[in-house]
Design a protein around this motif. Structure first.
Motif, PDB file in Angstrom:
ATOM      1  N   THR A  63     -12.309   1.917   0.099  1.00 25.45           N
ATOM      2  CA  THR A  63     -12.592   3.155  -0.642  1.00 25.45           C
ATOM      3  C   THR A  63     -11.523   3.501  -1.668  1.00 25.45           C
ATOM      4  N   ALA A  64     -10.336   2.872  -1.567  1.00 24.91           N
ATOM      5  CA  ALA A  64      -9.244   3.216  -2.486  1.00 24.91           C
ATOM      6  C   ALA A  64      -9.502   2.650  -3.874  1.00 24.91           C
ATOM      7  N   GLN A  65      -8.832   3.249  -4.866  1.00 22.31           N
ATOM      8  CA  GLN A  65      -8.937   2.772  -6.241  1.00 22.31           C
ATOM      9  C   GLN A  65      -8.003   1.580  -6.424  1.00 22.31           C
ATOM     10  N   LEU A  66      -8.564   0.396  -6.194  1.00 25.76           N
ATOM     11  CA  LEU A  66      -7.785  -0.839  -6.289  1.00 25.76           C
ATOM     12  C   LEU A  66      -8.510  -1.832  -7.173  1.00 25.76           C
ATOM     13  N   GLY A  67      -7.723  -2.708  -7.801  1.00 25.44           N
ATOM     14  CA  GLY A  67      -8.328  -3.779  -8.560  1.00 25.44           C
ATOM     15  C   GLY A  67      -9.063  -4.757  -7.646  1.00 25.44           C
ATOM     16  N   ALA A  68     -10.029  -5.465  -8.215  1.00 26.52           N
ATOM     17  CA  ALA A  68     -10.854  -6.366  -7.404  1.00 26.52           C
ATOM     18  C   ALA A  68     -10.011  -7.436  -6.716  1.00 26.52           C
ATOM     19  N   HIS A  69      -9.073  -8.024  -7.439  1.00 27.66           N
ATOM     20  CA  HIS A  69      -8.257  -9.097  -6.871  1.00 27.66           C
ATOM     21  C   HIS A  69      -7.303  -8.544  -5.804  1.00 27.66           C
ATOM     22  N   VAL A  70      -6.746  -7.364  -6.078  1.00 26.79           N
ATOM     23  CA  VAL A  70      -5.837  -6.752  -5.101  1.00 26.79           C
ATOM     24  C   VAL A  70      -6.586  -6.433  -3.816  1.00 26.79           C
ATOM     25  N   ARG A  71      -7.801  -5.835  -3.964  1.00 25.81           N
ATOM     26  CA  ARG A  71      -8.588  -5.498  -2.773  1.00 25.81           C
ATOM     27  C   ARG A  71      -8.936  -6.754  -1.978  1.00 25.81           C
ATOM     28  N   ARG A  72      -9.321  -7.831  -2.690  1.00 22.76           N
ATOM     29  CA  ARG A  72      -9.702  -9.069  -2.004  1.00 22.76           C
ATOM     30  C   ARG A  72      -8.545  -9.630  -1.194  1.00 22.76           C
ATOM     31  N   VAL A  73      -7.359  -9.680  -1.785  1.00 19.25           N
ATOM     32  CA  VAL A  73      -6.201 -10.243  -1.098  1.00 19.25           C
ATOM     33  C   VAL A  73      -5.818  -9.401   0.114  1.00 19.25           C
ATOM     34  N   LEU A  74      -5.792  -8.077  -0.067  1.00 16.65           N
ATOM     35  CA  LEU A  74      -5.395  -7.205   1.037  1.00 16.65           C
ATOM     36  C   LEU A  74      -6.416  -7.238   2.174  1.00 16.65           C
ATOM     37  N   LEU A 133       0.809  -1.220   0.000  1.00 18.77           N
ATOM     38  CA  LEU A 133       0.000   0.000   0.000  1.00 18.77           C
ATOM     39  C   LEU A 133       0.840   1.266   0.000  1.00 18.77           C
ATOM     40  N   HIS A 134       2.086   1.167   0.459  1.00 15.65           N
ATOM     41  CA  HIS A 134       2.967   2.329   0.594  1.00 15.65           C
ATOM     42  C   HIS A 134       2.364   3.372   1.542  1.00 15.65           C
ATOM     43  N   VAL A 135       1.673   2.875   2.579  1.00 13.31           N
ATOM     44  CA  VAL A 135       1.121   3.762   3.607  1.00 13.31           C
ATOM     45  C   VAL A 135       1.557   3.241   4.963  1.00 13.31           C
ATOM     46  N   TRP A 136       1.223   3.981   6.009  1.00 13.55           N
ATOM     47  CA  TRP A 136       1.588   3.616   7.368  1.00 13.55           C
ATOM     48  C   TRP A 136       3.109   3.579   7.541  1.00 13.55           C
ATOM     49  N   LEU A 137       3.824   4.306   6.682  1.00 16.34           N
ATOM     50  CA  LEU A 137       5.277   4.221   6.735  1.00 16.34           C
ATOM     51  C   LEU A 137       5.844   4.864   7.989  1.00 16.34           C
ATOM     52  N   ASP A 138       5.066   5.739   8.612  1.00 18.44           N
ATOM     53  CA  ASP A 138       5.538   6.393   9.836  1.00 18.44           C
ATOM     54  C   ASP A 138       5.106   5.655  11.098  1.00 18.44           C
ATOM     55  N   HIS A 139       4.571   4.464  10.925  1.00 18.88           N
ATOM     56  CA  HIS A 139       4.064   3.713  12.069  1.00 18.88           C
ATOM     57  C   HIS A 139       4.801   2.381  12.179  1.00 18.88           C
ATOM     58  N   THR A 140       4.826   1.858  13.370  1.00 17.67           N
ATOM     59  CA  THR A 140       5.462   0.553  13.597  1.00 17.67           C
ATOM     60  C   THR A 140       4.466  -0.558  13.308  1.00 17.67           C
ATOM     61  N   PRO A 141       4.941  -1.804  13.103  1.00 19.64           N
ATOM     62  CA  PRO A 141       4.005  -2.911  12.881  1.00 19.64           C
ATOM     63  C   PRO A 141       3.006  -3.083  14.020  1.00 19.64           C
ATOM     64  N   GLY A 142       3.385  -2.673  15.226  1.00 21.07           N
ATOM     65  CA  GLY A 142       2.490  -2.820  16.357  1.00 21.07           C
ATOM     66  C   GLY A 142       1.254  -1.952  16.272  1.00 21.07           C
ATOM     67  N   ASP A 143       1.266  -0.938  15.381  1.00 19.74           N
ATOM     68  CA  ASP A 143       0.103  -0.056  15.272  1.00 19.74           C
ATOM     69  C   ASP A 143      -1.145  -0.820  14.857  1.00 19.74           C
ATOM     70  N   LEU A 144      -0.989  -1.774  13.957  1.00 14.25           N
ATOM     71  CA  LEU A 144      -2.150  -2.521  13.483  1.00 14.25           C
ATOM     72  C   LEU A 144      -2.600  -3.583  14.479  1.00 14.25           C
ATOM     73  N   ALA A 145      -1.949  -3.657  15.618  1.00 14.05           N
ATOM     74  CA  ALA A 145      -2.450  -4.507  16.691  1.00 14.05           C
ATOM     75  C   ALA A 145      -3.598  -3.822  17.422  1.00 14.05           C
ATOM     76  N   ARG A 146      -3.804  -2.524  17.124  1.00 11.08           N
ATOM     77  CA  ARG A 146      -4.867  -1.764  17.766  1.00 11.08           C
ATOM     78  C   ARG A 146      -6.091  -1.732  16.837  1.00 11.08           C
ATOM     79  N   PRO A 147      -7.271  -2.030  17.367  1.00 11.41           N
ATOM     80  CA  PRO A 147      -8.484  -2.078  16.518  1.00 11.41           C
ATOM     81  C   PRO A 147      -8.746  -0.778  15.769  1.00 11.41           C
ATOM     82  N   LYS A 148      -8.448   0.376  16.386  1.00 11.07           N
ATOM     83  CA  LYS A 148      -8.717   1.660  15.746  1.00 11.07           C
ATOM     84  C   LYS A 148      -7.959   1.791  14.426  1.00 11.07           C
ATOM     85  N   HIS A 149      -6.664   1.471  14.451  1.00  6.75           N
ATOM     86  CA  HIS A 149      -5.846   1.598  13.244  1.00  6.75           C
ATOM     87  C   HIS A 149      -6.218   0.536  12.216  1.00  6.75           C
ATOM     88  N   LEU A 150      -6.578  -0.649  12.686  1.00  7.28           N
ATOM     89  CA  LEU A 150      -6.966  -1.717  11.755  1.00  7.28           C
ATOM     90  C   LEU A 150      -8.277  -1.357  11.054  1.00  7.28           C
TER      91      LEU A 150
END
Length: 352
Positions: free
Chosen positions: A182-193, A156-173
């Motif tokens: 909401t992002a402009q992503l292909g159907a297969h890419v969105r499904r996998v992510l 995604l090239h996002v969350w670069l200023d955050h540590t992996p532990g950030d997504l351990a919090r429900p708010k960030h997830l």
């Protein structure tokens, strides 16, 4: 009756079978310290003897051989720990002058077990075994979660200023899930992510459930240990699962060496100097590092100790002094907890 002496090492173990008359039986075995260790050893001993009475005498290196001892005990065999000094004494008795090798040490361990039947037998404490499984599983889950989060960040090239532990919090997830929807992503890419995000959420829940279970087990076992600033329930679980029987360390100095917190003397040209010990049990060392950081922030006595040593030793050197001091505190606390714990077990056995 057959006694098998084992000289344990980090990567391989050497085993020698000795009969009740003190003579070697069969050929020595050098076996890799891997997942097939127990299977190979049991297959080898069956080619030597068909009798069920086999005693396994292991030179006391429980950092390397604990998994081996547990596996043999669970397979229904008797396991004896042989003190290093006793192995050295029997090596002098039974080996040629000056001879020393892994095979000689393994045979000496077997001879020591035969000559000293009152040596302590290895046992598995059920609480320690439970904590060991829970802690290892939790560690594996954390590694898996970190890998998934890093893959998401790379895609995604996002969350670069955050540590992996950030997504351990429900708010960030939840924020990331909204972004993916909401992002402009292909159907297969969105499904996998989204599947990766869902897996992270599932791991978060499993980690929380494990934390609750670990807390329930540790709380009655380590009240004195949990009173130490910087020692959480998870940290206490790691200490108990890795150290198990604290009495196997006759002093806190030996525990410090085992955890890699004892500085190594490097004297040269009449100059006394010590350097950092990079060996030892790194999981325990990590717990002590975390405890030292927490105490630096919240514990007045630790802050005073650091302030006293920082001018001469620097921040890192002062922190290592604090870690070494924490070993003494932890050693006393674990000894107190274990004594109370064993007293309670003995009392229940008498009642039963």
């Amino acid at each position: 009756m057959v006694t098998v002496g084992i000289d344990p090492h980090k990567h391989v173990h050497v085993a020698v079978a000795v009969g009740s008359d003190g003579r070697r039986i069969g050929k020595p075995l050098t076996v890799k310290n891997d997942a097939l260790l127990i299977t190979v050893l049991l297959g080898w001993i069956r080619t030597i003897t068909d009798g069920p009475a086999v005693t396994w005498a292991i030179e006391d290196g429980r950092g390397f051989a604990r998994r081996l001892a547990d596996g043999l005990l669970l397979a229904g065999h008797e396991v004896v720990w042989i003190p290093t000094r006793l192995v050295a004494a029997h090596r002098k008795l039974h080996a040629a002058t000056g001879a020393k090798s892994d095979t000689v040490d393994a045979a000496a361990a077997a001879h020591a077990a035969i000559a000293t039947p009152e040596l302590a037998r290895h046992r598995i404490d059920e609480h320690v075994r439970e904590l060991r499984v829970l802690v290892d599983y939790r560690t594996d889950l954390i590694k898996r979660r970190t890998m998934l989060i890093n893959q998401l960040k790379a895609q995604l090239h996002v969350w670069l200023d955050h540590t992996p532990g950030d997504l351990a919090r429900p708010k960030h997830l939840d924020s990331l899930t909204f972004l993916l929807n909401t992002a402009q992503l292909g159907a297969h890419v969105r499904r996998v992510l989204l599947e990766m995000t869902s897996e992270i959420s599932g791991i978060n829940q499993r980690v929380r459930d494990l934390d609750i279970t670990i807390k329930e087990i540790v709380s009655p076992l380590a009240p004195a240990l949990l009173e130490i600033t910087g020692i959480s329930h998870n940290s206490a679980a790691v200490l108990i699962s890795e150290i198990a029987d604290i009495t196997r360390f006759t002093s806190s100095a030996k525990l410090a060496r085992y955890t890699g917190c004892a500085p190594i003397p490097v004297y040269s040209s009449d100059q006394e100097r010590h350097r950092l010990h990079r060996g030892g049990n790194r999981r325990l060392n990590s717990v002590l590092y975390t405890a030292a950081i927490v105490q630096k922030r919240f514990h007045p006595a630790a802050q005073a100790l650091l302030a006293r040593h920082e001018p001469a030793k620097g921040k890192r050197g002062a922190r290592r002094i604090l870690q070494r001091h924490l070993i003494d505190v932890i050693y006393r606390a674990m000894a107190t907890d274990q004594a109370a714990w064993q007293h309670e077990i003995t009392r229940h056995q008498r009642i039963a």
